[in-house]
Design an enzyme around this catalytic site. Sequence first.
Site, PDB file in Angstrom:
ATOM      1  N   ARG A 265       0.801  -1.230   0.000  1.00  0.00           N
ATOM      2  CA  ARG A 265       0.000   0.000   0.000  1.00  0.00           C
ATOM      3  C   ARG A 265       0.837   1.285   0.000  1.00  0.00           C
ATOM      4  O   ARG A 265       0.311   2.373  -0.153  1.00  0.00           O
ATOM      5  CB  ARG A 265      -0.967   0.000   1.201  1.00  0.00           C
ATOM      6  CG  ARG A 265      -2.186  -0.873   0.950  1.00  0.00           C
ATOM      7  CD  ARG A 265      -3.004  -1.048   2.208  1.00  0.00           C
ATOM      8  NE  ARG A 265      -2.352  -1.945   3.162  1.00  0.00           N
ATOM      9  CZ  ARG A 265      -2.742  -2.106   4.425  1.00  0.00           C
ATOM     10  NH1 ARG A 265      -3.746  -1.407   4.905  1.00  0.00           N
ATOM     11  NH2 ARG A 265      -2.107  -2.948   5.217  1.00  0.00           N
TER      12      ARG A 265
ATOM     13  N   THR B 242       2.669 -14.041   9.172  1.00  0.00           N
ATOM     14  CA  THR B 242       3.428 -13.583  10.343  1.00  0.00           C
ATOM     15  C   THR B 242       3.908 -14.755  11.209  1.00  0.00           C
ATOM     16  O   THR B 242       5.003 -14.692  11.772  1.00  0.00           O
ATOM     17  CB  THR B 242       2.571 -12.626  11.196  1.00  0.00           C
ATOM     18  OG1 THR B 242       1.266 -13.215  11.379  1.00  0.00           O
ATOM     19  CG2 THR B 242       2.399 -11.283  10.526  1.00  0.00           C
TER      20      THR B 242
ATOM     21  N   TYR C 276      25.516  30.052   1.089  1.00  0.00           N
ATOM     22  CA  TYR C 276      25.700  28.607   1.120  1.00  0.00           C
ATOM     23  C   TYR C 276      27.101  28.300   1.628  1.00  0.00           C
ATOM     24  O   TYR C 276      28.097  28.742   1.038  1.00  0.00           O
ATOM     25  CB  TYR C 276      25.511  27.988  -0.276  1.00  0.00           C
ATOM     26  CG  TYR C 276      25.919  26.526  -0.276  1.00  0.00           C
ATOM     27  CD1 TYR C 276      25.176  25.597   0.459  1.00  0.00           C
ATOM     28  CD2 TYR C 276      27.054  26.082  -0.939  1.00  0.00           C
ATOM     29  CE1 TYR C 276      25.554  24.262   0.519  1.00  0.00           C
ATOM     30  CE2 TYR C 276      27.438  24.747  -0.882  1.00  0.00           C
ATOM     31  CZ  TYR C 276      26.683  23.849  -0.153  1.00  0.00           C
ATOM     32  OH  TYR C 276      27.069  22.528  -0.081  1.00  0.00           O
TER      33      TYR C 276
HETATM   34  C1  UD1 Z   1      -1.121  -8.129  11.338  1.00  0.00           C
HETATM   35  C2  UD1 Z   1      -1.917  -8.983  12.315  1.00  0.00           C
HETATM   36  C3  UD1 Z   1      -3.140  -8.206  12.759  1.00  0.00           C
HETATM   37  C4  UD1 Z   1      -2.748  -6.888  13.347  1.00  0.00           C
HETATM   38  C5  UD1 Z   1      -1.874  -6.103  12.391  1.00  0.00           C
HETATM   39  C6  UD1 Z   1      -1.298  -4.894  13.066  1.00  0.00           C
HETATM   40  C7  UD1 Z   1      -1.525 -11.294  11.664  1.00  0.00           C
HETATM   41  C8  UD1 Z   1      -2.094 -12.482  10.967  1.00  0.00           C
HETATM   42  N1  UD1 Z   1      -2.288 -10.213  11.659  1.00  0.00           N
HETATM   43  O1  UD1 Z   1      -1.933  -7.955  10.185  1.00  0.00           O
HETATM   44  O2  UD1 Z   1      -3.876  -8.974  13.718  1.00  0.00           O
HETATM   45  O3  UD1 Z   1      -3.907  -6.142  13.675  1.00  0.00           O
HETATM   46  O4  UD1 Z   1      -0.762  -6.907  11.938  1.00  0.00           O
HETATM   47  O5  UD1 Z   1      -0.586  -4.118  12.156  1.00  0.00           O
HETATM   48  O6  UD1 Z   1      -0.450 -11.377  12.196  1.00  0.00           O
HETATM   49  N2  UD1 Z   1       5.522  -9.986   7.746  1.00  0.00           N
HETATM   50  C9  UD1 Z   1       6.605 -10.797   7.484  1.00  0.00           C
HETATM   51  N3  UD1 Z   1       6.423 -11.951   6.787  1.00  0.00           N
HETATM   52  C10 UD1 Z   1       5.208 -12.357   6.359  1.00  0.00           C
HETATM   53  C11 UD1 Z   1       4.096 -11.518   6.633  1.00  0.00           C
HETATM   54  C12 UD1 Z   1       4.285 -10.340   7.324  1.00  0.00           C
HETATM   55  O7  UD1 Z   1       7.733 -10.474   7.865  1.00  0.00           O
HETATM   56  O8  UD1 Z   1       5.130 -13.421   5.759  1.00  0.00           O
HETATM   57  C13 UD1 Z   1       5.734  -8.729   8.506  1.00  0.00           C
HETATM   58  C14 UD1 Z   1       5.409  -7.500   7.698  1.00  0.00           C
HETATM   59  O9  UD1 Z   1       6.580  -7.011   7.047  1.00  0.00           O
HETATM   60  C15 UD1 Z   1       4.928  -6.545   8.772  1.00  0.00           C
HETATM   61  C16 UD1 Z   1       4.327  -7.448   9.837  1.00  0.00           C
HETATM   62  O10 UD1 Z   1       4.846  -8.741   9.588  1.00  0.00           O
HETATM   63  O11 UD1 Z   1       5.983  -5.822   9.363  1.00  0.00           O
HETATM   64  C17 UD1 Z   1       2.805  -7.476   9.769  1.00  0.00           C
HETATM   65  O12 UD1 Z   1       2.414  -7.979   8.510  1.00  0.00           O
HETATM   66  P1  UD1 Z   1       1.175  -7.406   7.727  1.00  0.00           P
HETATM   67  O13 UD1 Z   1       1.040  -8.155   6.460  1.00  0.00           O
HETATM   68  O14 UD1 Z   1       1.228  -5.943   7.668  1.00  0.00           O
HETATM   69  O15 UD1 Z   1       0.006  -7.902   8.701  1.00  0.00           O
HETATM   70  P2  UD1 Z   1      -1.425  -7.310   8.793  1.00  0.00           P
HETATM   71  O16 UD1 Z   1      -2.251  -7.886   7.719  1.00  0.00           O
HETATM   72  O17 UD1 Z   1      -1.365  -5.846   8.929  1.00  0.00           O
HETATM   73 CA    CA Z   2       0.387  -4.059   8.937  1.00  0.00          CA
END
Ligand code: UD1
Ligand code: CA
Length: 421
Positions: free
Chosen positions: A13, A83, A336
Amino acid sequence: MDAVLLAAGKGTRMRSGLVKVLHPILGLPVLGHTLKTLADLGVKRPRVVVGNQADQVRSFLKQASKLFGQSSIPVLQAQQKGTGHAVRMTVPSLRKSRGDVLIWPGDMPLLKTETLKRFMAEHRQTGSSVSVLSCVVPDPHGYGRILRAGGRFIGIREELDASEAERRIQEVNTGVYLFKAPALFRALRKLKPANRKAEYYLTDTIEILAAEGMDVQAFPLAAPQEGQGINSREDLAKAIQVMKNREIQRHMAQGVTFEAPEQTFVAAGVKIGQDTVIYPWCYIEGNVKIGRGCQIGPFAKIRSGSVLGDGAVVGSFVEVNRSKLGKAVLVKHLAYLGDAVIGDGANIGAGSITANYDGVHKHATRIGKKAFIGSNTVLIAPVQIGDHAKTGAGAVVTAGSHVRRGETAVGVPAKTVKRKK
Ligand code: UD1
Ligand code: CA
């Protein structure tokens, strides 16, 4: 305590060629703010899950480690399968952990050290196997919802998998957790990608541990603003604003006046002495040191690597770059100064410029104590102006020149003239 930062995601995004965690806030990447807070908490070896643009993130980690006296350990998650999967990647490296493991998404830089300390204290008091930092927000859209039964925390539901009623819940998951290490390892092994996204959700560990009869807790943030994640450019702008205000408040608490804090940009970690006044519309980058009783702006730009002595005046439309100004140096208008070292009490006239870059290399300018640089002087570096020396208005002092102590140089190209007695 061990800590895991999640930074493998792309940040779709943001609509950017640069991975989300490397976007700067006040001169320091998003991830850097998180690492700094961990350093303040005494976490010496944070595990950082990397994936998208892993090389760039790794090379930033090296820099940050030096900056914060840390040795962070990058852990590769080659494919982003969620995650829970990301945290799993760190298990081999955490194997020996017996204490608590803090998990923190790398895109949540506004959490304060004190807040995390309070969270740690709450977690330890209750002795729960996992504690989640939650946040009550007016618009919970996009976040995982905190599920409670009779007030008791029982799990987290991601938006995509949530029912209508669950979607109305305003208490959301920030993505920050404290786990007892053995409970974390156990729950991770049991994760299944049984959800609409077919990912391994870290959030499922709550229900897994609760089903084992373990105690699980969710503690809401007192200041919801700290739970703000960065998902879009709009979030980034808000975070910059918050961080900037915190920095300016810190300076004000130490005796610095800001005439218009809203219209001033000060990077993280700048040092500013007592009784200095910052007039409106200034831009002060990181790695800058400003002495006591200085006057800066309006409309001044002080760039990285600059040091201003006590009582220096850097006025309107002046840019100072990698330069050292002695005490009470006056540069009041339209100048400058790049790669310059300027002695105490020198006066730099309006429109004066150090031509420090020849297209290939940057060169230094040295200006002595109490020197007087006439209006619109061009100093083609490398160049040296002695103590008490002067240049005439419009002088062009060519590269390699040395205007000696007390001498005056005028003209184009500038030549030394005999001083009138
Ligand atoms: C996640 C949480 C959600 C929470 C939100 C807060 C989960 C399933 N959901 O959702 O409950 O409200 O964060 O912001 O955990 N990342 C990795 N590897 C991956 C996926 C993600 O390193 O395979 C990292 C991303 O870079 C990021 C963080 O994990 O820093 C969160 O991932 P993101 O995809 O933003 O999760 P959300 O859908 O926002
Ligand atoms: Ca997030």
